[in-house]
Design an enzyme around this catalytic site. Sequence first.
Site, mmCIF file in Angstrom:
data_model
loop_
_atom_site.group_PDB
_atom_site.id
_atom_site.type_symbol
_atom_site.label_atom_id
_atom_site.label_comp_id
_atom_site.label_asym_id
_atom_site.label_seq_id
_atom_site.Cartn_x
_atom_site.Cartn_y
_atom_site.Cartn_z
ATOM 1 N N LEU A 374 0.831 -1.195 0.000
ATOM 2 C CA LEU A 374 0.000 0.000 0.000
ATOM 3 C C LEU A 374 0.866 1.245 0.000
ATOM 4 C CD1 LEU A 374 -2.846 1.222 0.191
ATOM 5 C CD2 LEU A 374 -2.631 1.139 2.673
ATOM 6 N N VAL A 500 -10.423 7.780 -1.387
ATOM 7 C CA VAL A 500 -9.917 6.407 -1.473
ATOM 8 C C VAL A 500 -8.497 6.284 -0.940
ATOM 9 C CG1 VAL A 500 -11.417 5.923 -3.419
ATOM 10 C CG2 VAL A 500 -9.101 6.743 -3.844
ATOM 11 N N GLU A 501 -8.042 5.052 -0.742
ATOM 12 C CA GLU A 501 -6.687 4.730 -0.256
ATOM 13 C C GLU A 501 -6.390 5.438 1.062
ATOM 14 O OE1 GLU A 501 -4.555 2.620 -1.436
ATOM 15 O OE2 GLU A 501 -4.538 2.553 -3.611
ATOM 16 N N GLY A 502 -7.382 5.498 1.941
ATOM 17 C CA GLY A 502 -7.248 6.204 3.211
ATOM 18 C C GLY A 502 -7.816 7.601 3.061
#
Length: 826
Positions: A374, A500-502
Amino acid sequence: MSILVPFLAFLLAGAFAAYHRMRLATWVAITFTALVACWLLGASHAATIVVGIITLLIAVPLLVPAIRKPLLTAPLLTFFRKVLPPLSQTERIALETGSVGFEGQLFTGDPDWQTLLNYPKPTLTAEEQAFLDGPVEELCRMTNDWEITHVYADLPPHVWDFIKKNKFFGMIIAKEYGGLGFSALAHHKVIQKIASVSSVVSSTVGVPNSLGPGELLAHYGTKEQKDYYLPRLANGEEVPCFGLTGPFAGSDATSIPDFGIVCKGEWNGANVLGVKLTFDKRYITLAPVASLIGLAFRMYDPDGLLGETRDIGITLALLPRDTEGVEIGRRHFPLNSPFQNGPIHGKEVFIPLSQLIGGVDMVGKGWNMLNECLAVGRSITLPSTASGGAKAGAVVTGAYARIRKQFGLSVGRFEGVEEALARIGGRAYAASALAQATAAAVDRGDVPSVPSAIAKYHCTTMGREVISDVMDVIGGKGIILGPRNFAGRGWQAAPIGITVEGANIMTRSLLIFGQGVILCHPWVMQEMKAAQDPDHQAGLDAFDKNLFGHIGFAISNAVRSFWFGLTGARIGAAPGDDYTRRYFRKLDRYSANLALMSDVSLLMLGGKLKFKESLSGRLGDVLSHIYMTSAMIKRYHDEGAPVADQPLLAWAFHDSVHKIELALSSALRNFPIRPVGWLMWALIFPWGRRAVAPGDRLSHRVAALLMAPNEARERLASGVFMTPCENNPGGRINSYLAKAILAEPVERKFLKALKNSDIEALDFASQLDEGVREGWITQEERVQLEELRELTLETITVDDFDPHELRAASYYDLPAAQRGDSRAAA
């Protein structure tokens, strides 16, 4: 007066030694040398003796380990263990899987800027550049974003085929498995260019090359898994997705309720040991079209078939789409940016252990695997997408603002519009530098947990700010959707990258400073490890070494913060050239401020600091903007320190340092222990806040750069799709700029003559006829003005449609009576 001299000498010697980070013994030697000088020059002997005794009382316990360890270190170790922030398994894994690059220097209070400048300039290989100039350029040419977003709600089949055939899904897959084996920089450049024409296409290409089965298999897959799946992923035979997020576990991925039970079952006609999975996932990009699903779940072994551990932990698996029990295919519709995204469900879906990524050896290690991948994926896809959109928005909007006229003047000449153009240009410059710097860190071998969070948060935030300003400048051109609109879909899609992605709120409040202060701080992690060492003596020895190194470090940063505040960071050695040296001095100051505030916050708040999200977010802003400005200066030097780029660098730099001081000010004014906040204010801002936002003259210079062809503008536009083809309205507008500028003197001459004349012609063509007859313009100049009129009309024209063209195709599948269409019903 002579009584005060020895005390003053004591303070100055201490400050000098602390500023230069000298050893304690060196400080003692300097202090006694100063005291001898005071004695010989006639200062009070009594005062000199008193100061000497004070020096010895401080130095002897600290310099003699036999005294220091039992008297000071042991009690402090006991206290530290009590205030040590408790780390969850999630936090511990996140810290253990990250690595520290240059961002670690920013917590030292004295960064080695020469190390930054000495990093090689990021460059593409000939093969990578050829891919950008060939397949990527061709993909951009065939991309019609209006058709994708409005007509098909998907990529058309020929675009899907082109992406697969040219191995866009295999950029990160090694050549030995049939992939392209590109660098992170090339990955960044590809996504950036595609994003400048379509965020749907960039998402489609980006996701398989970031967090997904390809990257996980490349790092952790068994030989059999790599040999089978990686070639199929590289050539597009398999389309991957990865199922992590679910309805009850978004950002807190370690709490996923999806589970798998170890058991025996049927697979390809044989009874084998495997896992029976039950899962409910949503927001999964490429899920509706995926043929291979990566899945994160919590694995349990109630019957002890694999060993004694019952709750094995988060594990990752591969599921072919046609696996019995998998439900997939429906779609979410993300803000009129219809990249393939949807839910995945399954109940008691059986797979063999051979479908676990990494096999049995990697069961329970899924969170470690995800964290490492990630961090790399988050460093590329979202920052590059935001950078591409911001850079394209800057150059096209600059051209539009020059061509579009109101009240006889280019709209970009109005000061209100200049302010917006300056923000667009400065933030595009900053986002581009930040995205490239983070990709370069990946290529250096880092696993940049903290920089990836900084890049993700700030690039997507700046991207949203840029597109908002773009929409304000272009007005009606932006709000009327259609094939001619170059900004509307970008504006609609901007919140997607934020989410998105946190989510960005969580990234700013928890991740950037929360991870950075432990992972990047030169002493904190070592102290934590020493405090947790089961060997008491070894832990005490390690803690002793790190603790007193940390104390000296904190004193040094207090002195450096005060000195830089007093002098405005105008004094001191710094690298760079005559232009950037002053910038490095300012960053030295803010690095010392960050280090000091970090230590004070840890000391005063201890474990409570992790719950002070407002304070953490503000200190994260300080860290982020120091990192971002260092990336901008690095880019400036990598490009040969071009004078033409200085307005862009200056605007972005001053915008960042203004935000740094605002963040520090807010942190100090709201510090939970108010007297400590007041004391820190005196050290950090002895004359108050001095940094200001970029001024009007600088904003005017940045706006002017965007509205005329020049080398700085060309560098800013580098790497985005500006080819003026049919499917690229932004590229066409940009191509008109030079011709519009050449025609401006003729236009001004003609309009002035027309205003002072008494001709009665009302339409433009007749006015031109009169102008030629009256001798105001030549026939060649008439042609030039006609061309200007045409390209201006093309620039400002918006689309219109027959009503039926705006209805979804499914509308016509309904019976006439249900459409609410009286004519159809009749």
